[in-house]
Scaffold this motif. Structure first.
Motif, short mmCIF file in Angstrom:
data_model
loop_
_atom_site.label_atom_id
_atom_site.label_comp_id
_atom_site.label_asym_id
_atom_site.label_seq_id
_atom_site.Cartn_x
_atom_site.Cartn_y
_atom_site.Cartn_z
N PRO A 89 -2.11 5.26 -11.34
CA PRO A 89 -2.31 4.72 -9.91
C PRO A 89 -3.74 3.93 -9.98
O PRO A 89 -4.80 4.25 -10.65
CB PRO A 89 -2.34 5.79 -8.82
N GLU A 90 -4.06 2.87 -8.91
CA GLU A 90 -4.99 2.17 -8.82
C GLU A 90 -6.34 3.34 -8.35
O GLU A 90 -7.33 3.15 -8.86
CB GLU A 90 -5.05 1.31 -7.58
N PHE A 140 -8.13 5.68 2.11
CA PHE A 140 -7.97 4.57 1.01
C PHE A 140 -6.69 3.60 1.54
O PHE A 140 -6.84 2.41 0.94
CB PHE A 140 -7.46 5.12 -0.28
N LEU A 141 -6.02 3.82 2.42
CA LEU A 141 -5.05 2.91 2.79
C LEU A 141 -5.01 2.51 4.30
O LEU A 141 -4.29 1.41 4.72
CB LEU A 141 -3.62 3.56 2.48
N GLY A 142 -5.64 3.18 5.09
CA GLY A 142 -6.01 2.87 6.54
C GLY A 142 -4.85 3.73 7.40
O GLY A 142 -4.18 4.59 6.85
N ARG A 202 0.83 -1.42 0.15
CA ARG A 202 0.26 0.04 -0.07
C ARG A 202 0.89 1.39 -0.13
O ARG A 202 1.49 1.47 0.96
CB ARG A 202 -1.15 0.08 1.28
N MET A 203 0.78 2.14 -0.90
CA MET A 203 1.63 3.09 -1.33
C MET A 203 0.86 4.44 -1.50
O MET A 203 -0.02 4.46 -2.34
CB MET A 203 2.62 2.96 -2.13
N GLY A 259 6.06 -9.02 -9.17
CA GLY A 259 4.96 -9.88 -8.98
C GLY A 259 4.35 -9.43 -7.48
O GLY A 259 3.58 -10.19 -7.05
N MET A 260 4.53 -8.19 -7.27
CA MET A 260 4.08 -7.65 -5.84
C MET A 260 2.49 -6.90 -6.35
O MET A 260 2.66 -6.08 -7.05
CB MET A 260 5.10 -6.70 -5.40
N PRO A 261 1.59 -7.03 -5.68
CA PRO A 261 0.45 -6.61 -5.92
C PRO A 261 0.51 -5.12 -5.05
O PRO A 261 1.05 -5.11 -4.10
CB PRO A 261 -0.68 -7.35 -5.15
N ILE A 262 0.00 -4.20 -5.83
CA ILE A 262 0.00 -2.81 -5.34
C ILE A 262 -1.19 -2.16 -5.27
O ILE A 262 -2.14 -2.29 -6.01
CB ILE A 262 0.93 -1.88 -6.46
N ARG A 263 -1.49 -1.26 -4.06
CA ARG A 263 -2.38 -0.46 -3.94
C ARG A 263 -1.79 0.85 -3.85
O ARG A 263 -1.55 1.25 -2.95
CB ARG A 263 -3.32 -0.69 -2.86
#
Length: 492
Positions: A109-110, A218-220, A25-26, A59-63
């Motif tokens: 970005p997402e 959005f990221l906590g 999460r970035m 292969g790292m999922p990103i938000r």
């Protein structure tokens, strides 16, 4: 592929890993849309894009969340000067920003968060700060953050702020970079300014509270990475930390990445120096968006980049070399078999370039093994020692490289066309390079058709017509290269 990245907070290179072991999460600070973005802004967005692309390749999922600051002092001032509400003023620059990102090959970005769409969250955060004694209201109805309520203030920038003024306040967004005073969370409404009716009074948010509210929305309360330009480290990011952690008592972000701004010809970029450039300024001079991208990421993000036009020319030449080789690779005919030297070189180039990126995103070091692979492969082709298996191995490395650097596949025509159309609308045709204007009358299909006609003319031994076509294209900035693999062309 592990990612080790310098962490401004810890002061050392740390491994970047998701807190939950699943998704990174970035949050990255986006533009303030009061004008067109300049190349200093875009260096930051490009370096973050390289990081994002490398993480995805790993292969790292990103938000990934990026904010759009569409209300602040500069926007209000410029909108007032234009005689329109900010809601009518900002869309032009929001659209231009995303057009420029697309031109530079920056992935979206997402989540894209707009400040004006998160007012309720900002108000809630200010109310919580007031509950814990970290925010106070002034007589005019504004709200300020009480710096003395957060003893850790300065831990990101490592500034010694022990002698800061107690109770002194600053209410403008673009204040001195070395100041440490109570800063505005909410600014009471002024006549003619955009404002909102809220439980804490009528007004508008300060700049710093916007990012705290949107990132946590959005990221906590606590997330993996916060990124932005080095100019935001203090006071903006320091203020974000103070606001957020005063309420949550958790680290806002575990990892902080800051991209250094650039110089232009060895000097700080400024309009008064005459060395201030937007992306559009450079496109109108005839420089390709891909060359601008490569030039801006050619130096590792933590190093000062000295932007020069000679550097742009070098970046253009480097891209031409890659594209010419890639065309030779794709269009060539190779016998079955493999060259052990080429196979070993492809494997090493892939490993070395990934290792360089994984080591604090060293983009300069990552380029070197790719260009060495191109050199060795060209030599093998010239000697007839390059085979089908070699093509597959080398093509795989180039595809991996371009997944991050995004300069080999040619997407330069559309940004140039849009830039010229924009210049027409803005009355800036005098700023367009003559060759660029001439090129715009030629589509890729038209160029291919003329070259096909030239080829037929040569076969009919009508050399005068063939020479005439070449001359016409050359005058319009089209470079033609005749080789044993066929005819190649590129826009100058």
């Amino acid at each position: 592929m592990p990612m080790r990245l310098f962490n401004t907070l810890s002061g050392q290179v740390d491994e970047l890993v998701p807190m939950d072991g699943k998704e990174l999460r970035m949050y990255a600070c986006g533009p303030t849309v009061y004008d067109y973005g300049h190349i200093g802004n875009f260096r930051t967005f490009l370096e973050i894009d390289v990081l994002r692309r490398f993480l995805k390749l790993s292969g790292m999922p990103i938000r990934h969340v990026m904010n759009i600051t569409d209300v602040d002092d500069k926007i209000i001032r410029n909108a007032a000067a234009a005689g329109v509400p900010i809601g009518e003023y900002t869309p032009k620059y929001v659209n231009a920003f995303f057009e420029d990102l697309d031109a530079l090959g920056v992935e979206r970005p997402e989540i894209i968060a707009r400040a004006t769409e998160a007012i309720d969250r900002m108000v809630e955060l200010i109310q919580k700060l007031a509950e814990v004694g970290a925010a106070y209201r002034t007589e005019d109805g504004s709200w300020y953050f009480r710096l003395k309520a957060f003893p850790e203030y300065g831990k990101l920038s490592k500034k010694d702020l022990s002698g800061m003024e107690d109770g002194a306040r600053v209410d403008v967004d673009e204040y001195e970079k070395d100041s440490a005073r109570d800063f505005a969370l909410w600014k009471a409404a002024k006549p003619g300014e955009t404002s909102w009716d809220t439980p804490i009074g009528r007004g508008r948010p300060g700049w710093h509270i916007e990012c705290s509210a949107m990132s946590m929305k959005f990221l906590g309360d606590s997330f993996d990475l916060h990124a932005g330009g080095e100019d935001l480290m203090f006071p903006h990011h320091e203020n974000e930390i103070a606001q957020s952690e005063s309420v949550t008592h958790k680290p806002l972000a575990h990892h902080w990445m800051h991209v250094r701004f650039l110089l232009v010809d060895g000097r700080k970029m400024s309009k008064s120096e005459g060395n201030f450039y937007t992306l559009r300024d450079l496109l109108l001079k005839g420089y390709k968006a891909s060359a601008i991208r490569l030039a801006l990421i050619s130096v590792p993000y933590r190093h000062q980049l000295n932007f020069t036009f000679d550097g742009l020319v070098d970046a253009t030449a480097a891209i031409d070399r890659l594209r010419t080789f890639n065309s030779r690779l794709v269009k060539g005919t190779f016998a079955d078999g493999e060259n052990p030297e080429v196979q070993a070189a492809a494997k090493k180039a892939h490993e070395d370039y990934l290792a360089a990126l994984g080591n604090d995103l060293n983009t300069a070091e990552a380029r070197a093994p790719i260009f060495e692979l191109v050199r060795l492969s060209n030599t093998a082709m010239d000697q007839g020692k390059f085979y089908q298996s070699d093509r597959e191995a080398v093509a795989s490395v180039l595809a991996s490289f371009d997944a991050v650097f995004a300069v080999i596949e040619d997407h330069d025509t559309e940004p140039m066309r849009r830039a010229v159309e924009w210049a027409k609308q803005e009355g800036r045709l005098d700023d367009v390079a003559p060759e660029l204007l001439a090129q715009q009358s030629l589509t890729d299909e038209a160029i291919d058709a003329l070259l096909a006609e030239r080829d037929q003319a040569k076969k009919r031994r009508e050399f005068a017509r063939a020479d005439q076509i070449r001359k016409e294209l050359t005058e319009k900035g089209i470079i033609i290269e005749d080789s044993k693999d066929g005819v190649r062309w590129k826009r100058k």
